[in-house]
Design an enzyme around this catalytic site. Structure first.
Site, PDB file in Angstrom:
ATOM      1  N   GLN A  78       0.839  -1.198   0.000  1.00  0.00           N
ATOM      2  CA  GLN A  78       0.000   0.000   0.000  1.00  0.00           C
ATOM      3  C   GLN A  78       0.872   1.246   0.000  1.00  0.00           C
ATOM      4  O   GLN A  78       1.193   1.806   1.046  1.00  0.00           O
ATOM      5  CB  GLN A  78      -0.953   0.005   1.202  1.00  0.00           C
ATOM      6  N   PHE A  79       1.231   1.707  -1.210  1.00  0.00           N
ATOM      7  CA  PHE A  79       2.080   2.894  -1.314  1.00  0.00           C
ATOM      8  C   PHE A  79       1.381   4.128  -0.772  1.00  0.00           C
ATOM      9  O   PHE A  79       2.024   5.109  -0.398  1.00  0.00           O
ATOM     10  CB  PHE A  79       2.547   3.113  -2.760  1.00  0.00           C
ATOM     11  N   THR A  80       0.039   4.106  -0.683  1.00  0.00           N
ATOM     12  CA  THR A  80      -0.690   5.288  -0.215  1.00  0.00           C
ATOM     13  C   THR A  80      -0.425   5.590   1.256  1.00  0.00           C
ATOM     14  O   THR A  80      -0.820   6.651   1.737  1.00  0.00           O
ATOM     15  CB  THR A  80      -2.205   5.149  -0.466  1.00  0.00           C
TER      16      THR A  80
END
Length: 148
Positions: A78-80
């Site tokens: 989850q790069f967010t």
């Protein structure tokens, strides 16, 4: 690196309607890789993750680790987690790691965790994933550079 760890009774991740990872009691771990992260960073976070004592013992105290309860792991990239919302209303992700390097570290973490945890499942890096979970507690822990 940033990890969001949720103690769960069960969790699953689907891609295109197909289940690609499913666990029972254990940790659902959202993994965000930063631009300066390395294998050494991943090793430090894994050591902390696998040592966390956030399951209840017979006296109701959070005193047991994943190993103590034969828990399972589900990793979801989850790069967010690197969303920077300081300016304006549209997040910036400039602190997130390069996708190729981030994927390599994500796969490294899965492989290393599999050496000590019998059941390690995962989502697909970069895919549009649907995550379902039954949070136990709820109990959520965030590990980031402020903690390690």
């Amino acid at each position: 690196m940033k990890l969001v760890i949720q103690r769960v009774l069960e969790a699953c991740v689907k891609v295109d309607g197909k289940t690609v990872g499913r666990i029972n009691k254990g940790f659902l771990v959202f993994v965000g890789v930063g631009k300066d992260d390395s294998r050494e960073t991943a090793d430090r976070y894994l050591k902390k993750l696998l040592g966390l004592r956030i399951f209840e013992d017979e006296n109701g105290k959070t005193n047991l680790s994943l190993k103590d309860v034969n828990g399972e792991l589900l990793f979801v990239s989850q790069f967010t987690l690197y969303a920077n919302c300081r300016k304006g209303n549209r997040p910036s992700f400039i602190d997130a790691g390069d996708p190729g390097e981030a994927e390599a570290l994500y796969e490294y973490m899965i492989q290393k965790a599999s050496e000590t945890v019998p059941t390690v499942q995962h989502g697909i890096f970069g895919a549009d994933m649907k995550v379902s979970l039954v949070n136990d507690g709820p109990f959520t822990v965030i590990l980031d550079e402020h903690i390690l």
